[in-house]
Motif scaffolding. Structure first.
Motif, PDB file in Angstrom:
ATOM      1  N   PHE B  22       0.835  -1.205   0.000  1.00  0.00           N
ATOM      2  CA  PHE B  22       0.000   0.000   0.000  1.00  0.00           C
ATOM      3  C   PHE B  22       0.870   1.256   0.000  1.00  0.00           C
ATOM      4  N   GLU B  23       1.909   1.235   0.844  1.00  0.00           N
ATOM      5  CA  GLU B  23       2.754   2.421   0.996  1.00  0.00           C
ATOM      6  C   GLU B  23       3.473   2.749  -0.307  1.00  0.00           C
ATOM      7  N   GLU B  24       3.971   1.727  -0.994  1.00  0.00           N
ATOM      8  CA  GLU B  24       4.659   1.986  -2.259  1.00  0.00           C
ATOM      9  C   GLU B  24       3.685   2.417  -3.348  1.00  0.00           C
ATOM     10  N   LEU B  26       1.084   4.137  -2.898  1.00  0.00           N
ATOM     11  CA  LEU B  26       0.754   5.546  -2.652  1.00  0.00           C
ATOM     12  C   LEU B  26       1.713   6.481  -3.397  1.00  0.00           C
ATOM     13  N   CYS B  27       2.939   6.010  -3.572  1.00  0.00           N
ATOM     14  CA  CYS B  27       3.950   6.841  -4.235  1.00  0.00           C
ATOM     15  C   CYS B  27       3.735   6.893  -5.752  1.00  0.00           C
ATOM     16  N   TYR B  28       2.695   6.230  -6.211  1.00  0.00           N
ATOM     17  CA  TYR B  28       2.327   6.329  -7.634  1.00  0.00           C
ATOM     18  C   TYR B  28       0.885   6.792  -7.777  1.00  0.00           C
ATOM     19  N   SER B  29       0.404   7.509  -6.755  1.00  0.00           N
ATOM     20  CA  SER B  29      -1.000   7.936  -6.758  1.00  0.00           C
ATOM     21  C   SER B  29      -1.153   9.365  -7.248  1.00  0.00           C
ATOM     22  N   TYR B  30      -0.024  10.000  -7.603  1.00  0.00           N
ATOM     23  CA  TYR B  30      -0.104  11.441  -7.912  1.00  0.00           C
ATOM     24  C   TYR B  30       0.661  11.775  -9.182  1.00  0.00           C
ATOM     25  N   ASP B  31       0.455  13.001  -9.637  1.00  0.00           N
ATOM     26  CA  ASP B  31       1.357  13.600 -10.618  1.00  0.00           C
ATOM     27  C   ASP B  31       1.621  15.029 -10.106  1.00  0.00           C
ATOM     28  N   ARG B  36      -5.475  12.587  -7.015  1.00  0.00           N
ATOM     29  CA  ARG B  36      -4.930  11.371  -6.412  1.00  0.00           C
ATOM     30  C   ARG B  36      -5.766  10.164  -6.790  1.00  0.00           C
ATOM     31  N   GLY B  71       5.735  10.950 -14.132  1.00  0.00           N
ATOM     32  CA  GLY B  71       4.673  11.455 -13.254  1.00  0.00           C
ATOM     33  C   GLY B  71       4.802  12.930 -12.957  1.00  0.00           C
TER      34      GLY B  71
END
Lengths: 404, 456
Positions: B22-24, B26-31, B36, B71
């Protein structure tokens, strides 16, 4: 500060770990996103987060180049502090900090045991048996990072006060643990140059500066060490305090923020890197030309950020004449990947980061690579020796001392 | 995500090139926007075959794919939608060929724009598109969003340099479009269709890019204005002189303050606007053009023109410009970055209307951007936690788009529609336009696998 991060991703271009891994959890932007969620209680500290936040060199390159001046290295450190508060330190670090860092005698004992290990023949037996290769975690390679320790502590080999005739200045010398236990030749070089320049040197009782604890988020331990070191250097009527360790310098400069006591600022204002002291205060000129061949320099992260931290070591190296030539190395200020215990805890990644330096050295047959931080020295000499490079890694002061 | 699917994906790319926690994720949930969306899995393919297999699997098991480069986009184009996989193409980062004879290069999508610039310039060649994020953005992302940049005024945008593509279609087939020639009218221009399609019509796995010989010389000047009106007028005046500078960049007072605060480079804080003007070409031409530019500035009420004497000075000016987009977040944390674009002659009018919108809704609205090609970057700076303010932002954005369209312009010059502008798309294209686009999308991607939820 976190609010200023616009997630533009500019940090990707400056993060040594992102450049090696291409993974967003390694770069500042990813960590800031996670910190943001932690702050809003949408996330709780757990093993995965602990692992992610352990992957940062704290080199600060992202912050230096961030359009919004988001100092992600400080944010990561504060994250680690929160992690310590929430979950405590890992048992290994807790043991080391409590039993060794805080008690200099035990650190000395530990160094002695290591010395015995390296010189009694045990090391040879272990290396020959290749037992470490069979254990997980690259133990065989990690075992080689630690250079041969000094048979005696540097501080036990020299007097507490070294007077010279007609001394013009009196300085305190914070040797740091590395010079004390591992690289005494750096210490002797510092003393040689200071003595030649008629500077009286005082080396009071001192302990670890606290950087291992600071980088791990254990602020309590740092405060305790800061208090001891400050007390020790206080009331010695010093004109300046010098250190040969960029990491120690960086930590000292943070003491006032960690330890808000009267007089702390006055004392900390006196501390500077030995190169700054020689160039700015003494304005020395090196007396004897020596032939040292090609020299290149590596900027320690903790030195390049202080005023004159880039220029002064270079100014000294350029002064060494004869057939000595100083050549600027490509990306000299890129972190070497040592980052305290990072090169032990994340050995393979750390070795990937240092490969950029190895490559540069492969195309430049330099005699010496000089630098101003023993932690960088340890990392670079290990990488060079693994790669079979002939370049010797030395402290800037060792070369300067050769010109005396 | 279904364990069986994850297992199959690992079988395709290898277990090392998948992020599950989940934590990793999250690091691809944005630009680079406020959008998000957490992907169910992050996957890093290394070649076209792997991409194609993943897309085939996605069609079979019906999960969406959100293609992604670095991203750094500003439209939410690569932000996942809380399901499916983020397909990160950064590991496909080889420059396969640079041909001096054919004036072209063949690259994989993950090549970083600046790395590519440096590689071709070493050969005496030139790739003009220069989005502000070029130090980190990928060429694949540039093509998918049809990125522009300051040099677009003279040299055009990404689409003007794409000769051909290799694309994995939404159903997992591998298709080649265009080729290695400048002229190519064989069939539909599928290359142009894919360029700027924001990952909705195919995944770009190889790009053939047209190159130019590198201009021999350039000169950069900073023109300082007491009145914004005069700066805007100068833009029109320079164009009327028959000069096309390589770049013609405008910054308003708020922008100047933010950049100065960041770089301390001595920008004039009392100026209402500055223009950053660069001319390039042969050494003689550059001197001649810069003279005419200076005259045009002075005739239009410029306070001072500083011509950068050395390369370091020029780099400093450019560093200032490139820092803008991020530096304005000093004002407030949330940036709604717009890129509405108007015909060049309408710049002065657009600037007036933006000021009026800023006053009307009491919002920070720093204006900067590529004035030469009418592509301003009005940025609304707010705080997303302040709901009342965000309501005003929404109204201001709508009004800003309307202003651009009224003046014969467009919603987006170079960022793309993504998530940020999709509600407004119909204003510009009308129902007929949107339906035409949807018909294309449905025909090639009947299951809605590629980047669903974007554009319309």
């Amino acid at each position: 500060m976190m609010n200023r991060c616009s997630r533009c991703g500019a940090c990707q271009a400056y993060c040594p770990l992102y450049q090696e891994t291409g993974l967003e959890p390694f770069v500042a932007r990813g960590k800031v996103e996670l910190l943001d969620l932690l702050q809003d209680s949408k996330l709780q500290w757990n093993d995965k987060l602990a692992e992610i936040f352990s992957t940062c060199l704290l080199c600060g390159n992202c912050g230096d180049n961030c359009p919004n001046k988001v100092k992600a290295d400080l944010l990561v450190r504060e994250g680690r502090r929160d992690l310590v508060v929430a979950r405590g330190l890992p048992i290994i670090k807790r043991t080391v900090f409590n039993h060794f860092l805080k008690k200099d005698g035990r650190l000395g004992m530990m160094a002695k045991l290591f010395y015995l290990y390296q010189h009694s023949g045990l090391q040879q037996v272990i290396r020959k048996s290749r037992v470490l290769e069979k254990l997980p975690g690259n133990l065989d390679l990690k075992e080689k990072i630690l250079p041969n320790l000094s048979s005696r502590e540097f501080r036990k080999m020299v007097p507490k006060v070294i007077k010279t005739e007609n001394s013009k200045l009196r300085v305190g010398y914070f040797t740091g643990c590395m010079t004390n236990y591992v690289y005494p030749q750096t210490g002797f070089s510092v003393l040689k140059v200071l003595k030649a320049n008629k500077v009286e040197v005082v080396i009071p009782e001192q302990g670890c500066c606290g950087i291992p604890a600071l980088a791990s988020g254990d602020y309590e331990t740092v405060r305790e060490l800061a208090r001891k070191n400050l007390a020790s250097f206080n009331s010695l009527s010093l004109d300046y305090i010098v250190t040969d360790c960029a990491s120690c310098l960086g930590t000292w400069l943070e003491y006032p923020e960690l330890w808000q006591e009267n007089g702390v600022n006055l004392l900390v204002e006196k501390i500077m890197d030995i190169s700054t002291f020689l160039v700015k205060i003494l304005q020395i000129e090196l007396p004897n030309p020596v032939d040292l061949g090609l020299i290149i320099y590596h900027d320690p992260c903790h030195l390049k950020r202080v005023p004159g931290g880039r220029e002064n070591p270079r100014a000294l190296l350029k002064q060494i004449t004869g057939n000595t030539r100083f050549v600027e190395m490509k990306d000299a200020d890129r972190c070497c990947g040592s980052a305290g215990s990072f090169h032990i805890t994340h050995y393979q990644l750390s070795q990937k980061v240092v490969q950029a330096k190895v490559k540069t050295l492969e195309s430049r047959q330099a005699q010496y690579l000089a630098t101003g931080c023993p932690a960088c020295m340890m990392q670079l000499s290990h990488a060079f020796s693994e790669a079979g490079l002939p370049t010797k890694v030395v402290h800037t002061m060792e070369l300067v001392a050769k010109a005396y | 995500m279904d364990k069986e699917i994850i297992k199959k994906i690992k079988g395709i790319v290898g277990r090392q090139r998948v992020l599950e926690s989940f934590e990793e994720r999250l690091c691809y949930s944005y630009d680079g926007t406020v959008q998000r969306g957490i992907p169910a899995l992050v996957v890093f393919p290394e070649n076209t075959q792997e991409v194609a297999e993943i897309v085939k699997l996605a069609n079979e098991k019906e999960f969406p794919i959100f293609p992604r480069g670095a991203g750094t986009g500003l439209s939410g184009g690569s932000v996942p939608q809380d399901r499916g996989i983020a397909l990160v193409l950064t590991r496909m980062n080889k420059i396969k060929e640079i041909s001096k004879e054919d004036l072209l290069a063949v690259v994989e999508p993950g090549v970083i724009t600046e790395v590519f610039h440096q590689a071709v310039e070493k050969e005496g060649l030139f790739y003009p598109p220069d989005p502000a994020s070029l130090k980190t953005s990928t060429l694949g992302g540039n093509v998918a969003e049809n990125a522009g940049g300051p040099r677009a005024f003279k040299y055009g945008v990404t689409k003007d340099y794409v000769l051909g593509l290799e694309v994995v279609t939404p159903q997992g087939d591998i298709m080649r479009t265009g080729g290695r020639t400048v002229k190519n009218v064989t069939g539909y221009d599928l290359t142009r269709l894919i360029v700027g399609s924001e990952g909705t019509l195919g995944i770009i796995t190889e790009i053939t890019l047209r190159l130019l010989p590198k201009p021999q010389a350039k000169q950069t000047a900073l023109a300082i204005y007491d009145k914004m009106e005069n700066a805007a007028q100068t833009v029109t005046a320079i164009i009327c002189e028959g000069i096309i500078p390589a770049t013609l960049e405008l910054m308003d007072q708020t922008t100047i303050h933010c950049v100065e605060n960041y770089l301390n480079m001595g920008l004039p804080l009392d100026a209402e606007a500055v223009l950053l003007i660069e001319v390039d070409g042969s050494p003689g031409q550059v001197v001649e053009e810069m003279k005419l530019v200076k005259v045009a500035c002075e005739k239009n009420g410029c306070r001072q023109v500083q011509v950068a004497a050395e390369a370091t000075e020029r780099d400093r000016l450019w560093k200032a410009r490139r820092a803008v987009s991020s530096a304005i977040v000093q004002l407030k944390p949330t940036k709604i970055s717009e890129d509405a674009t108007v015909p060049r002659s309408k710049i002065p009018e657009m600037v007036r209307r933006l000021k009026a919108i800023s006053t009307k809704y009491n919002l920070y609205l720093p204006v900067f951007g590529h004035a030469g090609d009418g592509n301003l970057h009005p940025n609304i700076i707010a705080d997303k936690r302040d709901h009342e303010e965000m309501e005003r932002v929404e109204k201001a954005v709508a009004e800003l788009f309307q202003a651009a369209l009224d003046l014969g312009g467009t919603l987006s010059g170079e960022h793309g529609i993504g998530l940020m502008k999709k509600t407004y798309l119909v204003w510009e294209t009308g129902d007929v336009g949107i339906n035409y686009m949807k018909a294309i999308k449905n025909a090639v991607d009947p299951k809605g696998i590629l980047n669903p939820g974007k554009m319309f």
